[in-house]
Design a protein around this motif. Structure first.
Motif, PDB file in Angstrom:
ATOM      1  N   GLU A  29       0.845  -1.184   0.000  1.00  0.00           N
ATOM      2  CA  GLU A  29       0.000   0.000   0.000  1.00  0.00           C
ATOM      3  C   GLU A  29       0.889   1.245   0.000  1.00  0.00           C
ATOM      4  O   GLU A  29       2.005   1.216   0.504  1.00  0.00           O
ATOM      5  N   THR A  31       0.821   5.445   0.877  1.00  0.00           N
ATOM      6  CA  THR A  31       0.120   6.562   1.509  1.00  0.00           C
ATOM      7  C   THR A  31       0.929   7.838   1.311  1.00  0.00           C
ATOM      8  O   THR A  31       1.923   8.075   2.008  1.00  0.00           O
ATOM      9  N   GLU A  35      -2.731  12.301   2.179  1.00  0.00           N
ATOM     10  CA  GLU A  35      -3.711  11.725   1.255  1.00  0.00           C
ATOM     11  C   GLU A  35      -4.135  10.334   1.724  1.00  0.00           C
ATOM     12  O   GLU A  35      -3.566   9.772   2.648  1.00  0.00           O
ATOM     13  N   ALA A  36      -5.112   9.777   1.049  1.00  0.00           N
ATOM     14  CA  ALA A  36      -5.628   8.455   1.396  1.00  0.00           C
ATOM     15  C   ALA A  36      -4.663   7.355   0.949  1.00  0.00           C
ATOM     16  O   ALA A  36      -3.930   7.506  -0.024  1.00  0.00           O
ATOM     17  N   THR A  37      -4.716   6.251   1.652  1.00  0.00           N
ATOM     18  CA  THR A  37      -3.916   5.069   1.317  1.00  0.00           C
ATOM     19  C   THR A  37      -4.532   4.361   0.114  1.00  0.00           C
ATOM     20  O   THR A  37      -5.748   4.249   0.002  1.00  0.00           O
ATOM     21  N   GLU A  38      -3.667   3.888  -0.787  1.00  0.00           N
ATOM     22  CA  GLU A  38      -4.147   3.108  -1.927  1.00  0.00           C
ATOM     23  C   GLU A  38      -3.318   1.829  -2.056  1.00  0.00           C
ATOM     24  O   GLU A  38      -2.133   1.811  -1.753  1.00  0.00           O
ATOM     25  N   VAL A  40      -1.284  -0.589  -4.144  1.00  0.00           N
ATOM     26  CA  VAL A  40      -0.564  -0.453  -5.415  1.00  0.00           C
ATOM     27  C   VAL A  40      -0.049  -1.790  -5.947  1.00  0.00           C
ATOM     28  O   VAL A  40       0.354  -1.878  -7.108  1.00  0.00           O
TER      29      VAL A  40
END
Length: 111
Positions: A29, A31, A35-38, A40
């Motif tokens: 992930e 972050t 910002e928001a965590t995504e 990947v």
């Protein structure tokens, strides 16, 4: 799971994961600061054959920029059927990639 805080600017060219024979699932992930965590990189069903040839994500030049303070989180799930603890180097959990303009490898290790 473990976090790696980015300490210098870099751009990723590819990203992949690595585990050995006891791996079940792998996730990375990202972050960015504020910002928001995504997610990947996500392999919900790790296969032993991925040990030596894991799938990887390609990025174009400048497509995935990491900045100081950003966090990369690696999460590995294993199933230990051995009846004893399994330690490095028998098993491991590594997110790796290639980045520029680094002149030396950047390494973040879990405690």
């Amino acid at each position: 799971s473990f976090d790696c805080e980015i300490d210098e600017p870099m751009n990723l060219l590819y990203l992949s994961g690595h585990m050995h024979d006891w791996g079940v699932a792998f996730r990375t992930e990202y972050t960015p600061v504020g910002e928001a965590t995504e997610v990947v990189y996500d392999l919900p069903e790790w296969e032993v054959s991925m040990r030596d040839s894991p799938p990887y994500n390609d990025y174009e030049q400048g497509e995935f920029a990491l900045a100081p303070g950003d966090v990369v989180t690696t999460t590995c799930t294993w199933f230990n059927h051995e009846g004893h603890d399994i330690d490095f180097p028998q098993e491991m959990c590594v997110t790796f990639g290639m980045a520029y303009p680094l002149r030396v490898p950047w390494i973040c290790e879990a405690d």
